[in-house]
Design a protein around this motif. Structure first.
Motif, PDB file in Angstrom:
ATOM      1  N   GLU A  62       0.836  -1.210   0.000  1.00  0.00           N
ATOM      2  CA  GLU A  62       0.000   0.000   0.000  1.00  0.00           C
ATOM      3  C   GLU A  62       0.866   1.253   0.000  1.00  0.00           C
ATOM      4  O   GLU A  62       0.544   2.248  -0.651  1.00  0.00           O
ATOM      5  CB  GLU A  62      -0.941   0.008   1.200  1.00  0.00           C
ATOM      6  CG  GLU A  62      -2.058  -1.004   1.124  1.00  0.00           C
ATOM      7  CD  GLU A  62      -2.975  -0.773  -0.068  1.00  0.00           C
ATOM      8  OE1 GLU A  62      -3.318   0.393  -0.346  1.00  0.00           O
ATOM      9  OE2 GLU A  62      -3.332  -1.764  -0.726  1.00  0.00           O
ATOM     10  N   LYS A  65       2.140   1.736  -3.488  1.00  0.00           N
ATOM     11  CA  LYS A  65       1.058   2.258  -4.337  1.00  0.00           C
ATOM     12  C   LYS A  65       0.807   3.737  -4.071  1.00  0.00           C
ATOM     13  O   LYS A  65       0.652   4.527  -4.999  1.00  0.00           O
ATOM     14  CB  LYS A  65      -0.242   1.483  -4.086  1.00  0.00           C
ATOM     15  CG  LYS A  65      -0.273   0.103  -4.669  1.00  0.00           C
ATOM     16  CD  LYS A  65      -1.607  -0.550  -4.350  1.00  0.00           C
ATOM     17  CE  LYS A  65      -1.672  -1.970  -4.819  1.00  0.00           C
ATOM     18  NZ  LYS A  65      -2.944  -2.613  -4.452  1.00  0.00           N
ATOM     19  N   ARG A  68       3.630   5.811  -5.474  1.00  0.00           N
ATOM     20  CA  ARG A  68       3.575   5.805  -6.942  1.00  0.00           C
ATOM     21  C   ARG A  68       2.456   6.699  -7.448  1.00  0.00           C
ATOM     22  O   ARG A  68       2.633   7.456  -8.407  1.00  0.00           O
ATOM     23  CB  ARG A  68       3.386   4.378  -7.445  1.00  0.00           C
ATOM     24  CG  ARG A  68       3.470   4.276  -8.942  1.00  0.00           C
ATOM     25  CD  ARG A  68       3.490   2.853  -9.412  1.00  0.00           C
ATOM     26  NE  ARG A  68       3.682   2.836 -10.850  1.00  0.00           N
ATOM     27  CZ  ARG A  68       3.224   1.898 -11.637  1.00  0.00           C
ATOM     28  NH1 ARG A  68       2.601   0.868 -11.133  1.00  0.00           N
ATOM     29  NH2 ARG A  68       3.433   1.959 -12.928  1.00  0.00           N
ATOM     30  N   ASP A  69       1.299   6.645  -6.794  1.00  0.00           N
ATOM     31  CA  ASP A  69       0.177   7.502  -7.192  1.00  0.00           C
ATOM     32  C   ASP A  69       0.504   8.979  -7.017  1.00  0.00           C
ATOM     33  O   ASP A  69       0.135   9.806  -7.843  1.00  0.00           O
ATOM     34  CB  ASP A  69      -1.078   7.163  -6.385  1.00  0.00           C
ATOM     35  CG  ASP A  69      -1.690   5.834  -6.786  1.00  0.00           C
ATOM     36  OD1 ASP A  69      -1.339   5.317  -7.868  1.00  0.00           O
ATOM     37  OD2 ASP A  69      -2.514   5.313  -6.008  1.00  0.00           O
ATOM     38  N   LEU A  75       7.136   1.837 -10.912  1.00  0.00           N
ATOM     39  CA  LEU A  75       6.956   0.896  -9.814  1.00  0.00           C
ATOM     40  C   LEU A  75       8.288   0.597  -9.127  1.00  0.00           C
ATOM     41  O   LEU A  75       8.385   0.569  -7.902  1.00  0.00           O
ATOM     42  CB  LEU A  75       6.313  -0.398 -10.325  1.00  0.00           C
ATOM     43  CG  LEU A  75       6.046  -1.487  -9.290  1.00  0.00           C
ATOM     44  CD1 LEU A  75       5.122  -0.973  -8.194  1.00  0.00           C
ATOM     45  CD2 LEU A  75       5.449  -2.711  -9.953  1.00  0.00           C
ATOM     46  N   SER A  78       9.410   3.590  -7.097  1.00  0.00           N
ATOM     47  CA  SER A  78       8.565   3.718  -5.916  1.00  0.00           C
ATOM     48  C   SER A  78       8.937   2.685  -4.870  1.00  0.00           C
ATOM     49  O   SER A  78       9.018   2.991  -3.679  1.00  0.00           O
ATOM     50  CB  SER A  78       7.087   3.562  -6.302  1.00  0.00           C
ATOM     51  OG  SER A  78       6.705   4.573  -7.192  1.00  0.00           O
TER      52      SER A  78
END
Length: 128
Positions: A62, A65, A68-69, A75, A78
């Protein structure tokens, strides 16, 4: 400084700063700031604190993610960032553990002393 303005929802201030520093037109400054917003380079709050919280909770995926967002990074980039942050976080948590151990109250030996006195009284009564 621009990202600070954007994180505080002060887009107009960010545009003004870009215009002042680059001496470009308002339209060019606005387009630049809009591009920053669209590329998700701005963070709400301190993203590292949010990532550390997720890592402490065991939610590494999480955290990757989320980073990265917010960053728009690949990926792999991150994952590397979150793992590096986790290494620093583990050092901080080790320090926190040491401080917590030092802050623990000394053990209470009251019951042990009472039991020893009781055992001594019983032994004295039996041996009399």
């Amino acid at each position: 400084m621009i990202q600070i303005f954007l994180s505080q929802n002060k887009k107009v201030h960010a545009v003004a700063l870009v215009k002042k520093e680059t001496k470009c037109s308002i339209k060019e400054a606005k387009d630049y700031v809009d591009q920053l917003v669209q590329s998700k380079t701005t963070f709400t709050g301190n993203i590292d604190d949010q990532l550390r919280t997720l890592l402490i909770q065991g939610n590494k995926i999480e955290a990757i993610k989320l980073y990265r967002d917010h960053s728009g990074q690949s990926l792999a980039a991150s994952k590397d960032y979150v793992e590096q942050l986790g290494q620093f976080g583990s050092a901080n948590s080790a320090i926190d553990r040491i401080l917590q151990e030092q802050a623990k109250p000394a053990p209470n030996y009251t019951w042990m002393i009472i039991l020893l006195i009781a055992a001594a009284v019983i032994a004295w009564a039996l041996l009399r």
